[in-house]
Write an enzyme that holds these catalytic residues in place. Structure first.
Site, PDB file in Angstrom:
ATOM      1  N   LYS A 146       0.861  -1.238   0.057  1.00 26.96           N
ATOM      2  CA  LYS A 146       0.052   0.063  -0.010  1.00 26.96           C
ATOM      3  C   LYS A 146       0.832   1.224  -0.138  1.00 26.96           C
ATOM      4  O   LYS A 146       0.624   2.132  -0.812  1.00 26.96           O
ATOM      5  CB  LYS A 146      -0.840   0.055   1.202  1.00 26.96           C
TER       6      LYS A 146
ATOM      7  N   ARG B  47      -1.231  -8.688  13.295  1.00 27.90           N
ATOM      8  CA  ARG B  47      -1.501  -7.773  12.240  1.00 27.90           C
ATOM      9  C   ARG B  47      -2.404  -8.289  11.299  1.00 27.90           C
ATOM     10  O   ARG B  47      -3.403  -7.929  10.600  1.00 27.90           O
ATOM     11  CB  ARG B  47      -0.589  -6.706  11.806  1.00 27.90           C
TER      12      ARG B  47
ATOM     13  N   ARG C  80      -9.909   1.081   8.962  1.00 24.74           N
ATOM     14  CA  ARG C  80      -9.693  -0.443   9.377  1.00 24.74           C
ATOM     15  C   ARG C  80     -10.825  -0.984   9.809  1.00 24.74           C
ATOM     16  O   ARG C  80     -10.512  -2.256  10.075  1.00 24.74           O
ATOM     17  CB  ARG C  80      -8.391  -0.346  10.192  1.00 24.74           C
TER      18      ARG C  80
ATOM     19  N   ARG D  61      10.953  -1.853  12.085  1.00 26.06           N
ATOM     20  CA  ARG D  61       9.810  -1.250  12.526  1.00 26.06           C
ATOM     21  C   ARG D  61       9.547  -2.226  13.995  1.00 26.06           C
ATOM     22  O   ARG D  61       9.505  -3.299  13.836  1.00 26.06           O
ATOM     23  CB  ARG D  61       8.760  -1.233  11.751  1.00 26.06           C
TER      24      ARG D  61
ATOM     25  N   ARG E  73      11.451  -6.713   4.632  1.00 31.37           N
ATOM     26  CA  ARG E  73      11.106  -5.421   4.847  1.00 31.37           C
ATOM     27  C   ARG E  73      11.972  -5.196   5.826  1.00 31.37           C
ATOM     28  O   ARG E  73      12.661  -3.999   6.416  1.00 31.37           O
ATOM     29  CB  ARG E  73       9.800  -5.173   4.906  1.00 31.37           C
TER      30      ARG E  73
HETATM   31  P1  AMP Z   1       0.249   0.663   9.472  1.00 32.22           P
HETATM   32  O1  AMP Z   1       1.556   1.485   9.019  1.00 32.22           O
HETATM   33  O2  AMP Z   1      -0.984   1.256   8.485  1.00 32.22           O
HETATM   34  O3  AMP Z   1       0.552  -0.875   9.090  1.00 32.22           O
HETATM   35  O4  AMP Z   1       0.020   1.004  10.797  1.00 32.22           O
HETATM   36  C1  AMP Z   1       0.790   0.532  11.732  1.00 32.22           C
HETATM   37  C2  AMP Z   1       0.000   0.319  12.991  1.00 32.22           C
HETATM   38  O5  AMP Z   1      -0.745   1.821  13.550  1.00 32.22           O
HETATM   39  C3  AMP Z   1      -1.319  -0.479  13.238  1.00 32.22           C
HETATM   40  O6  AMP Z   1      -0.725  -2.016  13.313  1.00 32.22           O
HETATM   41  C4  AMP Z   1      -2.158  -0.068  14.463  1.00 32.22           C
HETATM   42  O7  AMP Z   1      -1.601  -0.260  15.566  1.00 32.22           O
HETATM   43  C5  AMP Z   1      -2.006   1.535  14.204  1.00 32.22           C
HETATM   44  N1  AMP Z   1      -2.838   2.130  12.926  1.00 32.22           N
HETATM   45  C6  AMP Z   1      -2.742   2.652  11.892  1.00 32.22           C
HETATM   46  N2  AMP Z   1      -3.896   2.876  11.299  1.00 32.22           N
HETATM   47  C7  AMP Z   1      -4.977   2.469  12.172  1.00 32.22           C
HETATM   48  C8  AMP Z   1      -6.402   2.753  11.922  1.00 32.22           C
HETATM   49  N3  AMP Z   1      -7.043   3.249  11.047  1.00 32.22           N
HETATM   50  N4  AMP Z   1      -7.181   2.362  13.158  1.00 32.22           N
HETATM   51  C9  AMP Z   1      -6.423   1.836  14.153  1.00 32.22           C
HETATM   52  N5  AMP Z   1      -5.187   1.443  14.394  1.00 32.22           N
HETATM   53  C10 AMP Z   1      -4.310   1.965  13.248  1.00 32.22           C
END
Ligand code: AMP
Length: 190
Positions: free
Chosen positions: A13, A147, A88, A136, A127
């Protein structure tokens, strides 16, 4: 143009969002990046969400909806935006519908990057090992499994939610990066 990018962690993404930014001159809004920045800066929100991010769980709908609502009002979003990692959950999607309606904005498309979840683990492990800033904190195997499970349970239902609105465009995320991007562009311009 206002878009949502849907897909499990590791689907690409972020990479595709960057390309869409260049192609359409719109802004990428990644809730994950904004939350990680808040954690790094130790803001009140950052302190609240740090351990949730580390475990791979979801931050409350209230927090992320407030962040997005404020962010889309910024002048750099005037041309449009790509939501990457938001919504999400169905509750977030409903909140987004409401806030866009209040702001008199509409969505142009929801792009689902569909991938074989079996190979995602390999991609994410790569990654983690290639990242220049070190892995990360949420890229360890335990958090990744969490996740993916959270995606299947809470985010995957959004595919049906947006299919019903007629906005959903599903592309094959198993192609190379250029191929995925070409498919997205074609889907958006059809
Ligand atoms: P990402 O970089 O999109 O994979 O997000 C990393 C982490 O941030 C996720 O595993 C969640 O803990 C938190 N997070 C990001 N976006 C959301 C969202 N829309 N709702 C809830 N938690 C989020």
């Amino acid at each position: 143009m206002r878009l949502i990018l849907l897909g499990p962690p590791g689907a690409g993404k972020g990479t595709q969002a960057e390309r869409l930014v260049n192609e359409y001159g719109i802004k990428q809004l990644s809730t994950g990046e904004m939350l990680r920045a808040a954690v790094a800066a130790k803001t009140p929100v950052g302190l609240k969400v740090a351990s949730i991010l580390e475990k791979g769980e979801l931050v409350s709908d209230e927090i992320v909806c407030a962040i997005i609502s404020d962010r889309v009002d910024e002048p750099d979003c005037e041309n449009g935006f790509i939501l990457d990692g938001f919504p999400r959950t169905i509750a977030q999607a409903e909140a987004l519908d409401k806030l866009l309606e209040e702001k008199k904005l509409t969505l142009d498309g929801v792009v689902e990057i569909r991938v074989d979840e079996g190979i995602l683990l390999g991609r994410i492990e790569r990654r983690a090992s290639e990242s220049v800033d070190g892995p990360r904190a949420d890229d360890n195997a335990e958090a990744l499994k969490k996740r993916l499970a959270v995606y299947s349970a809470q985010t995957a239902p959004l595919v049906d939610y947006y299919a019903k609105t007629g906005l959903l465009k599903t592309v094959d995320g198993m192609q190379d990066i250029d191929g995925v991007f070409a498919s997205i562009k074609q889907a958006l311009e059809d």
